[in-house]
Design an enzyme around this catalytic site. Sequence first.
Site, PDB file in Angstrom:
ATOM      1  N   GLU A 127      15.254 -31.037 -39.454  1.00  0.00           N
ATOM      2  CA  GLU A 127      16.989 -31.421 -40.080  1.00  0.00           C
ATOM      3  C   GLU A 127      17.645 -29.737 -40.064  1.00  0.00           C
ATOM      4  OE1 GLU A 127      15.548 -34.390 -43.420  1.00  0.00           O
ATOM      5  OE2 GLU A 127      15.181 -32.503 -43.577  1.00  0.00           O
ATOM      6  N   ALA A 179      12.049 -28.293 -41.236  1.00  0.00           N
ATOM      7  CA  ALA A 179      12.735 -27.084 -39.664  1.00  0.00           C
ATOM      8  C   ALA A 179      13.333 -28.128 -38.811  1.00  0.00           C
ATOM      9  CB  ALA A 179      11.277 -27.004 -39.350  1.00  0.00           C
ATOM     10  N   LYS A 219      21.716 -29.751 -47.718  1.00  0.00           N
ATOM     11  CA  LYS A 219      21.497 -30.082 -46.428  1.00  0.00           C
ATOM     12  C   LYS A 219      21.939 -31.429 -45.865  1.00  0.00           C
ATOM     13  CE  LYS A 219      17.035 -31.489 -45.940  1.00  0.00           C
ATOM     14  NZ  LYS A 219      15.641 -31.055 -46.200  1.00  0.00           N
ATOM     15  N   LYS A 220      22.042 -32.197 -46.599  1.00  0.00           N
ATOM     16  CA  LYS A 220      22.876 -33.668 -45.672  1.00  0.00           C
ATOM     17  C   LYS A 220      24.717 -33.539 -45.678  1.00  0.00           C
ATOM     18  CE  LYS A 220      22.768 -38.525 -45.477  1.00  0.00           C
ATOM     19  NZ  LYS A 220      22.407 -39.445 -45.770  1.00  0.00           N
ATOM     20  N   CYS A 249      16.566 -30.365 -55.397  1.00  0.00           N
ATOM     21  CA  CYS A 249      17.147 -31.351 -54.384  1.00  0.00           C
ATOM     22  C   CYS A 249      18.784 -31.149 -54.430  1.00  0.00           C
ATOM     23  CB  CYS A 249      17.130 -32.457 -55.181  1.00  0.00           C
ATOM     24  SG  CYS A 249      18.246 -34.328 -53.885  1.00  0.00           S
TER      25      CYS A 249
END
Length: 450
Positions: A182, A180, A51-52, A43
């Site tokens: 995102e 995928a 990712k965020k 995470c």
Amino acid sequence: MSDFDFDLFVIGGGSGGVRAARVAAEAGAKVAIAEEYRYGGTCVIRGCVPKKLMVYASKFSEEFHDAEGYGWEVAEPPRFDWLKLQKGIHKELDRLEQIYRRNLANAGARTFDARATVTGPNEVTIDGQSVTAERILVATGARPFIPDIPGKEHALTSNDMFLIEHQPERLAIVGGGYIACEFAGIMNGLGTKVDLFYRSEQILRGFDREVRDHVAHEMEKKGITIHTNCDVEEVERTNEGVKLHLEGDMTMEFDEVLYATGRDPNSYGLGLEALDIELSHNGAIAVNEFSQTSVPSIYAVGDVTDRLALTPVAIREGQAFARTVYHDNPTQPDYDLVPTAVFTQPEIGQVGMTEDQARNTGPIDVYCTTFRSMAHVIAGREERMLMKLIVSRDTDKVLGCHIVGEAAGEMIQMAGVAIKMGATKADFDRTVAVHPTAAEELVTLKKPIR
């Protein structure tokens, strides 16, 4: 005096393992934890957090466009610097990792920066040295899975997307799940031409059908090309990039290909098979309701158990384990009505049942609406939001809530509290709307559409 070196040895420094180690150490247990890569796990280091941050970066391309509709003049075309973004992301990851390490140290846990394996019911080997522990907790997470096809070694995984030095101009993404989709939104927003290939009839399998169709339509409006009922048979490295060999003797060329086709539990090579610990076909560690394996002294939490692969769930599992064993408070993780968000573009928030799931429980009413957000009207953007409530006709309870659009993840957290408490449609109806917001649609849906 204990006959063991440690009361608890945790293998894996991700969210679940760190939470278990901290809570156990705070109860007075002598705890050690080993992590072979970086503390923070999937995470923090190679998943949700970076990712965020990339999602935030990718949204500016549309926001620059929107600003003009609100009277702002952008004098020069905006330019994006891939390496500057990567540098900023890794600076933040370094900061977060230090917090994880500091919290473990403050709790009194000993940390090892090395790979650990289980060599007995009460024995762990690390850096060639064996130590003993009354209990062992495996929290090693999961890893990206790539199908066994020719040329698989030429494919990137989600782990690689935070490390590659050059932004591809043309990117193929294979897979149709949340990872995928995102990354399709992220890379498209950053200016990469994205084609997504999925072997089934629609992306986001397992989500509500109406949500799946809505998100796919909006992704295509943004310029992402989605190829459904299409599978890749081979990946070939060429001088220009990669060539995908598709079903039906078709080929397409890209700079890179990203495989986001699921994740497998990280259980192999830990020595578990030699102890006859039960593993599923994909390597998931079988555990009981208190996260205990078939060997009583060995436990497992998080994605390596493949129960519900979400970071907050892994944290709850780690905490439940520590409360059960070290706080004399038997606690089972609660997997009912877990709210989730998917940072596709547009974003998804959901809690409870899909429409198809709810129909199997009895008669239901479906309330649903789509609309343009106020923010998008003046900006001239055609993106539409979706709000959906699924209600039991017998009890009036809200069985499921699905939101697609800006801040869906933020909204679903609050809706999740209400639905977890057993809220009825009447409860939603008698709640005064907050105006003007998109969220007010959740309490103004008056007539079922089905």
